[in-house]
Design an enzyme around this catalytic site. Structure first.
Site, PDB file in Angstrom:
ATOM      1  N   ASP A   4       0.839  -1.210   0.014  1.00 59.20           N
ATOM      2  CA  ASP A   4       0.118   0.037   0.132  1.00 59.20           C
ATOM      3  C   ASP A   4       0.827   1.212  -0.080  1.00 59.20           C
ATOM      4  O   ASP A   4       2.036   1.297   0.328  1.00 59.20           O
ATOM      5  CB  ASP A   4      -0.846  -0.009   1.410  1.00 59.20           C
ATOM      6  CG  ASP A   4      -1.922  -0.872   1.334  1.00 59.20           C
ATOM      7  OD1 ASP A   4      -2.369  -1.393   0.284  1.00 59.20           O
ATOM      8  OD2 ASP A   4      -2.825  -1.092   2.258  1.00 59.20           O
ATOM      9  N   ARG A  29      -1.752  -0.466  -8.492  1.00 61.74           N
ATOM     10  CA  ARG A  29      -3.079  -0.175  -8.055  1.00 61.74           C
ATOM     11  C   ARG A  29      -3.190   1.449  -8.058  1.00 61.74           C
ATOM     12  O   ARG A  29      -2.379   2.207  -7.550  1.00 61.74           O
ATOM     13  CB  ARG A  29      -3.430  -0.594  -6.787  1.00 61.74           C
ATOM     14  CG  ARG A  29      -4.660  -0.142  -6.328  1.00 61.74           C
ATOM     15  CD  ARG A  29      -4.802  -0.211  -4.903  1.00 61.74           C
ATOM     16  NE  ARG A  29      -4.688  -1.395  -4.080  1.00 61.74           N
ATOM     17  CZ  ARG A  29      -4.295  -1.693  -2.857  1.00 61.74           C
ATOM     18  NH1 ARG A  29      -3.794  -0.791  -2.123  1.00 61.74           N
ATOM     19  NH2 ARG A  29      -4.225  -3.131  -2.447  1.00 61.74           N
TER      20      ARG A  29
END
Ligand SMILES: Cc1cc2nc3c(=O)[nH]c(=O)nc-3n(C[C@H](O)[C@H](O)[C@H](O)COP(=O)(O)OP(=O)(O)OC[C@H]3O[C@@H](n4cnc5c(N)ncnc54)[C@H](O)[C@@H]3O)c2cc1C
Length: 305
Positions: free
Chosen positions: A132, A182
């Site tokens: 992330d 992402r």
């Protein structure tokens, strides 16, 4: 008004006293609507159900900004046990990790040691790991660690945030790895020195990054609940005849459930980001900052218990 409430919840997300109280009160704030339980065992039935319904999942153990070596080691051990449990229960899920939970703020060696252990366990079980992206002060360090590890492990992806000025250059630098990226707008409180503060510019930059990554032929995860971003992606892939196996949509657990199902039924891959764990406060506050309407179910949660 929207900007004020976003700043307010992002400010609260860093409040240590409220964080401690939240842990004690468990899911009283209504957090159970958007997290998969306080431990991985509680999340397993949810993941099984999501898989049966046709969704893929990425599962995240909540926790960030860890300053103790012991706690960082516990997070790393938890990741490895989670990877083994995913294999054992044959779940269709990837894992997402935050490097600050694994010791990024303590030492580079520590976080690298933990990531090596996690990635080799994940590789053995055929599981992809996504790092992330956190706040901008850690972006450079996170991307450097990603690059070092990606040379050794193919089962590794990361995240690019469209609100940062630096993101297009970062995406260009990552091209050599054909990375699994992402693409998101970005969830942290950032200054105008490093980030677009105008929402329209953040949106335009996300579209630009989606287009660039897809047309460069790299697998792209479009992580947004915004109809405009989703419609843009669908139009783009139709126009350029990009097959469905070159991209996916990702959404957070509990957000826009109907849209998740509609996209899946249209034949698109939809991956649900499912966080679990006791350390839910910062995550929950960032979600309130994004969508103050979520305050309604939070208040309902407090007063109905
Ligand atoms: C799977 C996933 C992973 C992520 N990983 C990261 C990460 O690693 N690092 C990071 O910084 N950020 C991450 N984010 C968060 C991201 O950066 C954004 O903060 C967040 O997704 C909000 O932006 P948005 O594009 O969804 O829509 P927004 O810009 O918040 O909203 C745009 C519009 O979408 C609609 N909408 C949005 N949410 C809802 C809702 N819940 N219900 C109904 N309508 C809604 C509304 O019409 C709204 O006006 C992630 C997000 C997702 C989905």
């Amino acid at each position: 008004m929207e900007a004020i409430s976003r700043r307010f919840f992002l400010y609260l997300s860093n409040n240590k006293v409220l964080d401690r109280l939240a842990k004690r009160w468990g899911s009283r704030f209504g957090a159970d609507k958007i997290i998969g339980g306080e431990n991985f065992s509680q999340a397993i039935p949810l993941i099984t159900q999501l898989n049966q319904d046709g969704f893929r999942v990425t599962v995240d153990h909540l926790g960030e900004f860890v300053n103790s070596v012991e706690v960082a080691r516990e997070h790393a051990q938890e990741c490895i046990q989670r990877i083994r449990a995913i294999g054992y229960h044959q779940l269709n899920t990837e894992i997402s990790v935050k490097l600050t939970s694994l010791g990024l703020d303590i030492s580079n060696d520590l976080v690298m040691e933990h990531m090596e252990l996690i990635l080799s366990a994940a590789k053995e079980s055929g599981i992809t790991v996504t790092i992330d992206m956190e706040d901008s002060s850690r972006c450079h360090a996170i991307l450097e660690i990603f690059k070092t590890l990606r040379r050794k492990y193919e089962n590794l992806g990361t995240v690019i945030q469209s609100y940062l000025f630096r993101s297009e250059k970062d995406m260009d630098d990552l091209q050599q790895f054909s990375p699994y990226l992402r693409l998101v707008k970005g969830a942290y409180k950032e200054s105008g020195k490093v980030a677009f503060l105008d929402k329209q510019m953040v949106d335009e930059n996300l579209k630009h990054l989606i287009k660039k990554n897809l047309l460069n032929g790299h697998y792209t995860a479009v992580a947004s609940h915004d109809d405009a971003m989703i419609d843009y992606t669908i139009k783009l892939v139709e126009e350029h005849k990009i097959p469905n196996d070159r991209f996916e949509f990702q959404m957070l657990y509990g957000m826009r459930n109907q849209l998740q199902s509609d996209l899946m039924e249209k034949g698109y891959t939809v991956r649900i980001y499912l966080p679990y764990g006791e350390d839910w406060y910062g995550y929950f506050m960032r979600r309130l900052a994004e969508r103050p309407a979520n305050v309604a179910f939070a208040l309902k949660g407090i007063f109905s218990k």
